[in-house]
Design a protein around this motif. Structure first.
Motif, PDB file in Angstrom:
ATOM      1  N   MET A   1     -44.102  18.878  25.015  1.00  0.00           N
ATOM      2  CA  MET A   1     -44.226  19.578  24.454  1.00  0.00           C
ATOM      3  C   MET A   1     -42.729  19.243  22.826  1.00  0.00           C
ATOM      4  SD  MET A   1     -44.603  22.558  24.092  1.00  0.00           S
ATOM      5  CE  MET A   1     -43.554  23.961  23.082  1.00  0.00           C
ATOM      6  N   ALA A   2     -41.999  18.399  24.323  1.00  0.00           N
ATOM      7  CA  ALA A   2     -41.103  16.830  24.167  1.00  0.00           C
ATOM      8  C   ALA A   2     -42.463  16.281  22.687  1.00  0.00           C
ATOM      9  CB  ALA A   2     -41.111  16.344  24.990  1.00  0.00           C
ATOM     10  N   THR A   3     -43.216  16.183  23.274  1.00  0.00           N
ATOM     11  CA  THR A   3     -44.131  15.144  22.225  1.00  0.00           C
ATOM     12  C   THR A   3     -44.778  15.202  20.708  1.00  0.00           C
ATOM     13  OG1 THR A   3     -44.644  14.100  24.211  1.00  0.00           O
ATOM     14  CG2 THR A   3     -46.438  14.028  22.448  1.00  0.00           C
ATOM     15  N   LEU A   4     -44.706  17.161  20.809  1.00  0.00           N
ATOM     16  CA  LEU A   4     -45.394  18.009  19.832  1.00  0.00           C
ATOM     17  C   LEU A   4     -43.810  18.148  18.784  1.00  0.00           C
ATOM     18  CD1 LEU A   4     -47.375  19.043  18.522  1.00  0.00           C
ATOM     19  CD2 LEU A   4     -46.384  21.204  19.622  1.00  0.00           C
ATOM     20  N   ALA A   5     -42.635  18.073  19.289  1.00  0.00           N
ATOM     21  CA  ALA A   5     -41.784  17.881  18.918  1.00  0.00           C
ATOM     22  C   ALA A   5     -41.513  16.401  18.822  1.00  0.00           C
ATOM     23  CB  ALA A   5     -40.385  18.130  19.582  1.00  0.00           C
ATOM     24  N   ARG A   6     -41.591  15.328  18.878  1.00  0.00           N
ATOM     25  CA  ARG A   6     -41.655  14.222  18.345  1.00  0.00           C
ATOM     26  C   ARG A   6     -42.080  13.955  17.092  1.00  0.00           C
ATOM     27  NH1 ARG A   6     -41.329  12.531  24.168  1.00  0.00           N
ATOM     28  NH2 ARG A   6     -42.721  11.829  23.443  1.00  0.00           N
ATOM     29  N   LEU A   7     -43.625  14.524  17.807  1.00  0.00           N
ATOM     30  CA  LEU A   7     -44.786  14.421  16.300  1.00  0.00           C
ATOM     31  C   LEU A   7     -44.365  15.192  15.694  1.00  0.00           C
ATOM     32  CD1 LEU A   7     -48.015  14.178  18.159  1.00  0.00           C
ATOM     33  CD2 LEU A   7     -46.892  12.613  17.411  1.00  0.00           C
ATOM     34  N   GLN A   8     -43.792  16.285  15.435  1.00  0.00           N
ATOM     35  CA  GLN A   8     -43.001  17.312  14.234  1.00  0.00           C
ATOM     36  C   GLN A   8     -41.837  16.097  13.566  1.00  0.00           C
ATOM     37  OE1 GLN A   8     -42.787  20.732  15.576  1.00  0.00           O
ATOM     38  NE2 GLN A   8     -44.884  21.906  15.890  1.00  0.00           N
ATOM     39  N   ALA A   9     -41.448  15.780  14.462  1.00  0.00           N
ATOM     40  CA  ALA A   9     -40.311  14.947  13.359  1.00  0.00           C
ATOM     41  C   ALA A   9     -40.441  14.356  12.529  1.00  0.00           C
ATOM     42  CB  ALA A   9     -39.143  14.806  14.872  1.00  0.00           C
ATOM     43  N   ARG A  10     -41.863  13.374  13.026  1.00  0.00           N
ATOM     44  CA  ARG A  10     -42.019  11.956  12.739  1.00  0.00           C
ATOM     45  C   ARG A  10     -43.404  12.365  11.665  1.00  0.00           C
ATOM     46  NH1 ARG A  10     -44.338   8.156  17.149  1.00  0.00           N
ATOM     47  NH2 ARG A  10     -44.877   7.397  15.787  1.00  0.00           N
ATOM     48  N   SER A  11     -43.390  13.851  11.495  1.00  0.00           N
ATOM     49  CA  SER A  11     -44.438  14.087  10.151  1.00  0.00           C
ATOM     50  C   SER A  11     -44.244  13.420   8.806  1.00  0.00           C
ATOM     51  CB  SER A  11     -44.502  15.570  10.487  1.00  0.00           C
ATOM     52  OG  SER A  11     -43.592  16.446  10.558  1.00  0.00           O
ATOM     53  N   ALA A  12     -42.626  14.080   9.009  1.00  0.00           N
ATOM     54  CA  ALA A  12     -42.492  13.451   7.457  1.00  0.00           C
ATOM     55  C   ALA A  12     -42.179  12.289   6.854  1.00  0.00           C
ATOM     56  CB  ALA A  12     -41.031  13.658   6.787  1.00  0.00           C
ATOM     57  N   SER A  13     -42.749  10.877   8.070  1.00  0.00           N
ATOM     58  CA  SER A  13     -42.475  10.259   7.555  1.00  0.00           C
ATOM     59  C   SER A  13     -43.961   9.251   8.138  1.00  0.00           C
ATOM     60  CB  SER A  13     -41.670   9.115   9.674  1.00  0.00           C
ATOM     61  OG  SER A  13     -42.255   9.578  10.759  1.00  0.00           O
ATOM     62  N   VAL A  14     -44.485   9.935   8.935  1.00  0.00           N
ATOM     63  CA  VAL A  14     -46.463   9.762   8.786  1.00  0.00           C
ATOM     64  C   VAL A  14     -46.686   9.909   7.314  1.00  0.00           C
ATOM     65  CG1 VAL A  14     -48.405  10.236   9.817  1.00  0.00           C
ATOM     66  CG2 VAL A  14     -46.256   9.812  11.208  1.00  0.00           C
ATOM     67  N   ALA A  15     -46.396  11.190   6.830  1.00  0.00           N
ATOM     68  CA  ALA A  15     -46.771  11.323   5.414  1.00  0.00           C
ATOM     69  C   ALA A  15     -46.422  10.179   4.406  1.00  0.00           C
ATOM     70  CB  ALA A  15     -46.351  12.671   5.028  1.00  0.00           C
ATOM     71  N   ARG A  16     -44.839   9.706   4.299  1.00  0.00           N
ATOM     72  CA  ARG A  16     -44.774   9.228   3.620  1.00  0.00           C
ATOM     73  C   ARG A  16     -45.564   7.805   4.224  1.00  0.00           C
ATOM     74  NH1 ARG A  16     -39.611  10.957   4.550  1.00  0.00           N
ATOM     75  NH2 ARG A  16     -39.496   9.849   5.930  1.00  0.00           N
ATOM     76  N   GLN A  17     -45.547   6.926   5.715  1.00  0.00           N
ATOM     77  CA  GLN A  17     -46.249   5.526   5.607  1.00  0.00           C
ATOM     78  C   GLN A  17     -47.869   6.001   5.239  1.00  0.00           C
ATOM     79  OE1 GLN A  17     -44.567   3.342   6.441  1.00  0.00           O
ATOM     80  NE2 GLN A  17     -46.102   1.945   6.929  1.00  0.00           N
ATOM     81  N   TYR A  18     -48.195   7.746   4.913  1.00  0.00           N
ATOM     82  CA  TYR A  18     -50.064   7.501   4.818  1.00  0.00           C
ATOM     83  C   TYR A  18     -49.749   7.064   3.458  1.00  0.00           C
ATOM     84  CZ  TYR A  18     -54.588   9.412   4.003  1.00  0.00           C
ATOM     85  OH  TYR A  18     -55.567   9.646   3.781  1.00  0.00           O
ATOM     86  N   TYR A  19     -48.505   7.618   2.411  1.00  0.00           N
ATOM     87  CA  TYR A  19     -48.617   7.558   1.182  1.00  0.00           C
ATOM     88  C   TYR A  19     -48.613   6.453   0.328  1.00  0.00           C
ATOM     89  CZ  TYR A  19     -47.541   7.916  -4.097  1.00  0.00           C
ATOM     90  OH  TYR A  19     -47.577   8.174  -5.125  1.00  0.00           O
ATOM     91  N   TYR A  20     -47.723   5.463   1.541  1.00  0.00           N
ATOM     92  CA  TYR A  20     -47.952   3.804   0.951  1.00  0.00           C
ATOM     93  C   TYR A  20     -48.922   3.131   1.032  1.00  0.00           C
ATOM     94  CZ  TYR A  20     -44.895  -0.389   0.790  1.00  0.00           C
ATOM     95  OH  TYR A  20     -44.307  -1.419   1.061  1.00  0.00           O
ATOM     96  N   ARG A  21     -49.398   3.343   2.394  1.00  0.00           N
ATOM     97  CA  ARG A  21     -50.552   2.461   2.784  1.00  0.00           C
ATOM     98  C   ARG A  21     -51.502   2.727   1.388  1.00  0.00           C
ATOM     99  NH1 ARG A  21     -50.956   2.213   9.887  1.00  0.00           N
ATOM    100  NH2 ARG A  21     -48.359   1.505   9.666  1.00  0.00           N
ATOM    101  N   ASN A  22     -51.157   4.199   1.272  1.00  0.00           N
ATOM    102  CA  ASN A  22     -52.632   4.507   0.388  1.00  0.00           C
ATOM    103  C   ASN A  22     -52.504   3.261  -0.616  1.00  0.00           C
ATOM    104  OD1 ASN A  22     -54.186   5.442   2.166  1.00  0.00           O
ATOM    105  ND2 ASN A  22     -53.824   7.729   1.519  1.00  0.00           N
TER     106      ASN A  22
END
Length: 362
Positions: A1-22
């Motif tokens: 659950m903690a891992t899921l919470a961390r991933l959910q917290a980092r989802s916005a940064s992951v999306a921005r990172q994905y958009y930036y790399r593309n």
């Protein structure tokens, strides 16, 4: 659950990172794509060219082997033909030698006759001698004829010269040129002049001159006072004084062709002849000359009497269009019908054929 919470917290940064790399990759996407296309085209070109070179080498090897095989086959054929030709030439040469020897032996053994050949050559030589003698005689005869012709020609020439110079002949009073008194005998040309006749030139034919006077023409005392020939009168004469017309016009009017009148030109019984010709043409078109009779046995002995409207010829009536007089031969006084052709008027027939007192055409 903690891992899921961390991933959910980092989802916005992951999306921005994905958009930036593309977005960063999109800057170099076209350049890398063009580079990849160029590398692939170059590599494929190398592969295709290498494969084509391989095919060329293989085709060259195959063609070399095949052409070598065909060349060896053709060479063997040429060798066979040359060998066959050589054998045939040798065979023909040997056959000629054998035939020559055999024919010589056969001619000498069975055909050749020395005495017959000698007699033949003797006959040929005699014939040649006879022909040569005949030709020599013919040549001598032609030469004699030519000499004789030359002598005759020379004699004629001398005779003509003697006739031409006949005026040099001696007379009783004066000796001629060729009869000198200082010579014992006269010259042979003097004797030739005595035998020859003087040369006379032919006289020209004198044509009688035609009379240029018009007295016989203008005096109409005879029936044929004007000539009928095509000889024209002389031009260099003076016209006669008086009311006279031109002679050519008078002659043309006098001898103009005949102009018959209507009564003379056309036959007087023209309608009768035309009617007879029409009857002859109708008779030639008839199938038979017998009259048509009914087939009933009752009417065999009776003649068919046609009706009134069938007895006349079909067509328009000629009365009023072709003639206006009824023809009844029973009432004729003479054997012929009344002729409706009027006679010609003498006054009209003589128009343009007479002369007036003033010399004009009437």
């Amino acid at each position: 659950m903690a891992t899921l919470a961390r991933l959910q917290a980092r989802s916005a940064s992951v999306a921005r990172q994905y958009y930036y790399r593309n977005s960063v990759v999109d800057v170099f996407r076209k350049k890398e794509n063009d580079a990849a296309v160029k590398i692939q085209s170059w590599f494929r070109g190398c592969r295709v060219r290498a494969y084509i070179r391989y095919l060329h080498r293989a085709a060259t090897v195959i063609q070399k082997r095949w052409r070598g095989y065909l060349g060896r086959q053709h060479y063997q054929l040429i060798v066979k033909l040359a060998y066959y030709t050589m054998k045939m030439n040798l065979y023909n040469a040997m056959a000629v030698r054998i035939q020559r020897r055999w024919r010589g032996y056969k001619i000498r053994k069975y055909c050749f006759n020395y005495y017959y050949l000698k007699a033949y050559l003797k006959a040929v030589s005699e014939t040649n001698e006879a022909v040569r003698e005949a030709l020599e005689e013919f040549a001598d005869m032609k030469e004699r004829e030519e000499r004789k012709a030359d002598l005759e020609k020379e004699e004629k020439k001398r005779d003509y010269q003697a006739r031409k110079t006949h005026y040099l002949l001696s007379t009783k009073q004066i000796p001629g040129v060729y009869n000198s008194p200082f010579r014992k005998e006269p010259d042979p040309r003097e004797l030739r002049l005595q035998k020859a006749k003087p040369l006379t030139h032919p006289r020209p034919k004198v044509t009688p001159k035609r009379s240029a006077s018009l007295r016989n023409w203008l005096e109409c005392t005879r029936a044929r006072s004007f000539p009928r020939s095509a000889v024209l009168p002389p031009i260099d004469r003076k016209p006669c004084q008086g009311p006279f017309r031109d002679i050519a016009e008078v002659l043309a009017q006098r001898y103009k062709p005949l102009e018959p009148t209507l009564r003379v030109a056309e036959p007087i019984d023209g309608p009768k002849e035309a009617r007879a010709e029409l009857q002859r043409q109708e008779w030639t078109r008839n199938v038979q000359d017998k009259l048509f009779l009914p087939f009933s046995s009752y009417h065999k002995s009776k003649k068919h009497i046609p009706a009134m409207h069938l007895s006349s010829k079909y067509g328009p009536d000629s009365y009023g269009s072709q003639h206006f007089r009824e023809k009844n031969p029973e009432r004729w006084i003479c054997d012929k019908d009344f002729q409706t052709v009027l006679p010609s008027f003498d006054l009209f027939s003589e128009y343009g054929k007479l002369y007036s007192k003033a010399g004009q055409i009437v």
